[in-house]
Design a protein around this motif. Structure first.
Motif, PDB file in Angstrom:
ATOM      1  N   GLY A 318       0.796  -1.227   0.000  1.00 47.13           N
ATOM      2  CA  GLY A 318       0.000   0.000   0.000  1.00 47.13           C
ATOM      3  C   GLY A 318       0.823   1.268   0.000  1.00 47.13           C
ATOM      4  N   VAL A 319       2.105   1.185   0.355  1.00 47.39           N
ATOM      5  CA  VAL A 319       2.899   2.415   0.408  1.00 47.39           C
ATOM      6  C   VAL A 319       3.890   2.427  -0.753  1.00 47.39           C
ATOM      7  CG1 VAL A 319       2.686   2.638   2.888  1.00 47.39           C
ATOM      8  CG2 VAL A 319       4.594   1.379   1.953  1.00 47.39           C
ATOM      9  N   PRO A 320       4.235   3.626  -1.253  1.00 47.62           N
ATOM     10  CA  PRO A 320       5.191   3.713  -2.364  1.00 47.62           C
ATOM     11  C   PRO A 320       6.593   3.308  -1.912  1.00 47.62           C
ATOM     12  CG  PRO A 320       4.000   5.771  -2.072  1.00 47.62           C
ATOM     13  CD  PRO A 320       3.709   4.944  -0.893  1.00 47.62           C
ATOM     14  N   ILE A 322       9.368   4.705  -2.490  1.00 49.40           N
ATOM     15  CA  ILE A 322      10.208   5.818  -2.029  1.00 49.40           C
ATOM     16  C   ILE A 322      10.046   6.054  -0.543  1.00 49.40           C
ATOM     17  CG2 ILE A 322      10.520   8.287  -2.186  1.00 49.40           C
ATOM     18  CD1 ILE A 322      10.234   8.250  -4.971  1.00 49.40           C
ATOM     19  N   THR A 323       8.793   5.971  -0.041  1.00 50.39           N
ATOM     20  CA  THR A 323       8.614   6.196   1.391  1.00 50.39           C
ATOM     21  C   THR A 323       9.335   5.115   2.178  1.00 50.39           C
ATOM     22  OG1 THR A 323       6.580   4.931   1.411  1.00 50.39           O
ATOM     23  CG2 THR A 323       6.376   7.277   1.052  1.00 50.39           C
TER      24      THR A 323
ATOM     25  N   LEU B 402      -1.176   4.681   2.586  1.00 49.60           N
ATOM     26  CA  LEU B 402      -1.856   3.403   2.793  1.00 49.60           C
ATOM     27  C   LEU B 402      -3.363   3.584   2.676  1.00 49.60           C
ATOM     28  CD1 LEU B 402      -1.079   0.538   3.496  1.00 49.60           C
ATOM     29  CD2 LEU B 402      -1.445   1.071   5.882  1.00 49.60           C
ATOM     30  N   SER B 405      -4.339   4.099  -0.946  1.00 54.97           N
ATOM     31  CA  SER B 405      -4.338   2.842  -1.705  1.00 54.97           C
ATOM     32  C   SER B 405      -5.549   2.009  -1.354  1.00 54.97           C
ATOM     33  CB  SER B 405      -3.079   2.039  -1.392  1.00 54.97           C
ATOM     34  OG  SER B 405      -1.954   2.734  -1.761  1.00 54.97           O
TER      35      SER B 405
END
Lengths: 480, 424
Positions: A318-320, A322-323, B402, B405
């Protein structure tokens, strides 16, 4: 009454088909001009191809390979009378080639990453062609010859060339005599490559490997009696005890008595495609097993294991990226014990592995879900336990189904190694390009670095995708 | 004779926790739970120790302090006197607007390319294959930076657009021309015509965000028209079911869809505000920074290849028998596509499309390579560096991404459930 009937007595030769129904004309008609819409599309496509070629071709063909600065390059192009269309200055690639490949790695040590890269193919051979004598020996032999040529081209001293050649010859002989034994090379490769790339005393690496050896030994001794999982836990405890308490004493003594060491290379000096390959290959090979375990965890009947796996997978998907990379830079310092400070590349590799394994887990889960229930039930009926069933029945089929997904995850992962530039590492696209542009000789060069880096990425990724298609066809056993 | 029904009564022994499959899973879960808690405690302890060592605490108050930096592209009013919290929202909106345009354009281009790759036209199909392979196998970051460099280095300066009286007298053309005479793309940014009204309805400020009532009213009228059109078509369908004749609806549809909005805008005095060269740069219209344009263009070109492959796979997954059966029923190719093939292909296309939309949203973070100030650039970039609150900024940012998404995938899953094959 006259007879007007006519009977032909001999056969006529067959007529040639009309020109519109054969040869080039027919092909053109069917494939390019089958209707008004298609004709328009064809003409549009022709126009765009023509304008692309007209714009890019002279520039590419007028390229200059021998020059030491951009002004010299432009002078040569102007002298040849092509100043109007301009020309590419490939000389930049030639002059800065080593930097694009190795970053700031010490020049005298170039033979180390090169040898590690060559050894990688030997280590890969048993994975690709397990037990095939000819293929394995051919791979090791060809890579060995190429390695010697590359080292010679890099200007390595004779001693190291001879050493590398001897090692490669030995491996080729091993591949010819006992191709199945080559798996040990694959197992030893990570440690060897680590030592070659970073250097330092050999005993530190040997000590770390000995921990894994201890784990394997304890596991194989106790596995019969207490089961797979408990044996793994006992082995892990033994290995951790070795690493944390015993190892440093023994390796310290050994390092004093037999000082075998390579010059230590700092991680800041890694760069270019060396960095991309180190991160990409490590992450690819480590994320597959972790991803499989996560996928099994997600399919598990145990509620707790399932919940943990699902939240892990969903969080990292769910997180990119880069993060996640930035957390490796900023947050890992908070989560680890105070005053532990290890290398940025290692931190980045760890988070990339974690990130990629979440994606692999989803792909493998797709493969697991595509298997009919009958396969699981048949494995149970044969009396196989969980791990046997997974190893012998489920995984070979599930992994075969998920090959395209796994390889496209790998391709994505390799492309994403360019993002490490954003946390300050020297990747080929951003990091090295900036170094080149900061040099006064090459200031103002735009397209060439992009094209060069892009072409290399394209070749690697495209061949990976073609290999996966070949593998898919080769492993296709169903009747269709 | 003994019967096997009476299984021997097992007394619980400790070893059964390991050997009996009925109990083993509890043992494993218990151990996993212990390990997990030990890991959490270790993590928390380390964090507390590290924070104490650096004399820091976990505190989100910085979100209400003055930010002190400027953001080029702002969808809600923002100055450098605003708070870090507001900067966060400006960044979040910038992320969303790039993601929205990226998804929209990539879908349009992807569907076109996917269908063209299946075309019988040999040349076009090959051309599309080359496009797809080239863009898929090269990192997105390269495309983003390359597009940005193309825009900012090869486009002419604003002064090249200048047309002076002497040039007109001498019959000279300016060094650069505007696209279609209305869009100016210079090396500083792109200027598009802006819609304006003479008699605006004014603005209402809701929670410090000014809302333009003209836009709201226009959107409301458009939605009402669309709803009216749906009602009209439903009526026509009912008539068709009852009598077999479908009433002619196309001119009514056009009237319902466009007349109210055109009348409304004409009443308010609608006109375009064209960008014009004044002084050293273009004034008027909407000016968009190249970081935004380059990000949208590169995301579109890159993601469209994945969507094209999904579309192609979806159409190829429908067996030939379906379209042959439809031809046998006498349907024309266009209707075969829209009534038979596409509704079935859509079910195959939508799941990969969802993950592409998620990827586009996550890939907007790459904008930081060309200094586009999205959420990553404001909260995770300048705010983080200015306040030094790494832990809070990173956690908050990951949480927001999050949620984003999960929301996108939830919305698309609802849509997927709506078009899915209804079995039983």
């Amino acid at each position: 009454m006259a007879d007007i009937s006519f009977v032909r007595h001999q056969m006529l030769d067959p007529q040639a088909p009309p020109t519109s129904q054969s040869g080039v004309v027919k092909w053109l008609r069917e494939n390019l001009f089958s209707g008004p819409l298609n004709s328009v599309l064809t003409i549009l496509a022709l126009i765009s191809i023509y304008s692309l070629i007209k714009g890019a071709m002279p520039w590419l063909l007028n390229g200059v390979w021998n020059a030491n600065s951009l002004t010299e390059c432009r002078q040569i192009i102007a002298d040849s009378g092509a100043a109007e269309v301009g020309g590419a200055c490939w000389a930049m690639v030639r002059v800065r080639w080593n930097q694009f490949i190795y970053g700031l790695y010490p020049v005298a040590e170039y033979w180390r990453p090169t040898t590690a890269f060559a050894l990688m193919f030997v280590a890969l051979a048993p994975v690709l062609y397990y037990g095939l004598q000819r293929a394995n020996a051919l791979m090791a032999g060809i890579v060995g010859v190429l390695l010697v040529l590359a080292l010679w081209g890099l200007g390595t001293d004779g001693y190291h060339i001879a050493l590398s050649a001897a090692v490669m010859a030995g491996l080729t002989a091993l591949a010819w005599v006992a191709p199945k034994k080559l798996v040990w090379v694959t197992l030893a490769f990570p440690a060897v490559a680590y030592w070659l790339l970073w250097g330092g005393s050999v005993w530190g690496t040997v000590g770390a490997v000995a921990g894994f050896g201890l784990f394997a030994l304890v596991w194989s001794l106790t596995q019969r009696h207490v089961g797979v999982v408990v044996a793994a836990a006992i082995g892990l405890i033994a290995a951790v005890l070795w690493w944390s308490l015993v190892q440093s004493h023994i390796t310290g003594v050994l390092a004093q008595w037999f000082p075998i060491e390579l010059r230590y290379v700092r991680s800041d000096d890694f760069g270019g495609f060396l960095l991309a390959f180190v991160i990409g290959i490590t992450a690819i090979s480590a994320s597959l097993p972790i991803g499989i375990l996560l996928a099994l965890g997600r399919q598990s009947n145990m509620l707790l294991v399932k919940t943990l796996s699902v939240s892990f997978i969903e969080f990292f998907r769910g997180v990119p990226l880069i993060t996640v990379l930035f957390s490796a830079n900023f947050m890992l310092l908070y989560f680890l014990p105070p005053r532990t400070n290890f290398d940025l590349i290692l931190r980045v590799i760890i988070v990339v592995i974690i990130f990629a394994s979440a994606y692999i887990a989803e792909v493998v889960r797709g493969g697991l879900a595509a298997l009919p229930r009958g396969q699981y039930e048949a494995a149970d009926a044969l009396g196989l336990d969980y791990w046997q069933a997974q190893r012998l029945i489920i995984m070979p089929q599930a992994l075969k189904i998920s090959i395209p997904g796994i390889v496209s995850s790998f391709i994505g992962l390799f492309k994403d190694t360019t993002l490490v530039a954003l946390v300050g590492l020297m990747d080929p696209l951003q990091g090295v390009r900036k170094i080149v542009l900061s040099d006064t000789a090459w200031r103002g060069i735009y397209w060439e670095p992009f094209i060069f880096v892009g072409v290399i990425f394209f070749v690697v990724c495209f061949s990976m995708s073609r290999y996966s298609m070949y593998l898919e066809r080769k492993l296709k056993t169903d009747h269709r | 004779m003994t019967l096997a029904i009476d299984a021997p009564k097992d007394h619980f022994r400790l070893s059964m926790l390991v050997y009996d499959t009925r109990y083993r899973s509890y043992t494993i879960q218990f151990i996993v739970l212990l390990l997990f808690f030990a890991f959490l405690v270790w993590l928390t302890n380390n964090t507390i120790a590290n924070l104490a060592m650096r004399d820091k605490d976990i505190n989100f108050d910085f979100l209400f302090n003055r930010a002190g930096y400027d953001i080029d592209q702002q969808l809600i009013p923002y100055t450098n006197d605003s708070t870090h919290g507001r900067a966060l929202f400006v960044g979040l909106l910038n992320t969303l607007v790039v993601a929205f345009f990226g998804c929209l354009f990539a879908t349009i281009l992807g569907v076109f390319v996917g269908i063209l790759r299946l075309s019988k036209n040999w040349l076009v199909a090959r051309l599309m294959t080359v496009y797809i392979e080239v863009f898929r196998n090269v990192p997105l970051l390269l495309w983003i930076i390359l597009t940005f460099v193309v825009f900012s280095e090869t486009r002419p300066q604003p002064k090249d657009f200048r047309v002076t009286d002497e040039m007109i007298a001498a019959g000279q053309e300016p060094a650069a021309n505007m696209l279609f005479g209305v869009i100016a793309v210079t090396n500083r940014g792109s200027s598009f015509p802006a819609p304006l009204v003479d008699r605006p309805l004014g603005t209402v400020t809701i929670a410090t965000v000014p809302v333009n009532l003209t836009v709201v009213a226009t959107l409301a009228i458009l939605l009402a028209s669309i709803w009216g059109n749906i009602v009209l078509r439903r009526r026509a369908k009912a008539v068709q079911e009852a009598t077999g004749d479908r009433p002619v609806t196309w001119w009514k549809s056009l009237l319902i869809l466009f007349a109210p909005v055109i009348l409304f805008l004409a009443a308010l005095g609608f006109h375009w505000d064209y960008p014009a060269l004044k002084g050293f740069n273009f004034q008027g219209g909407i000016t968009v920074a190249h970081s935004f344009t380059a990000l949208v263009v590169a995301l579109t070109l890159y993601s469209a290849t994945y969507i094209a492959e999904a579309v192609r796979a979806g159409i190829m997954a429908i067996s030939r028998g379906q379209s042959e059966a439809s031809f046998a029923l006498g349907l024309r190719p266009g209707r075969t596509m829209s009534l038979i093939v596409l509704p079935q292909a859509l079910r195959v296309i939508i799941p990969p499309l969802i993950s592409q939309y998620l990827n586009i949203t996550k890939n907007t973070t790459l904008g930081m390579a060309i200094s586009y100030l999205d959420l990553k650039g404001t909260l995770g970039g300048i705010t983080l560096n200015q306040t030094g609150r790494e832990l809070e900024c990173m956690l908050l940012m990951m949480l927001i991404y999050l949620c984003l998404s999960l929301m996108i995938s939830a919305a698309m899953n609802v849509f997927n459930a709506a078009v899915k094959l209804k079995e039983r």
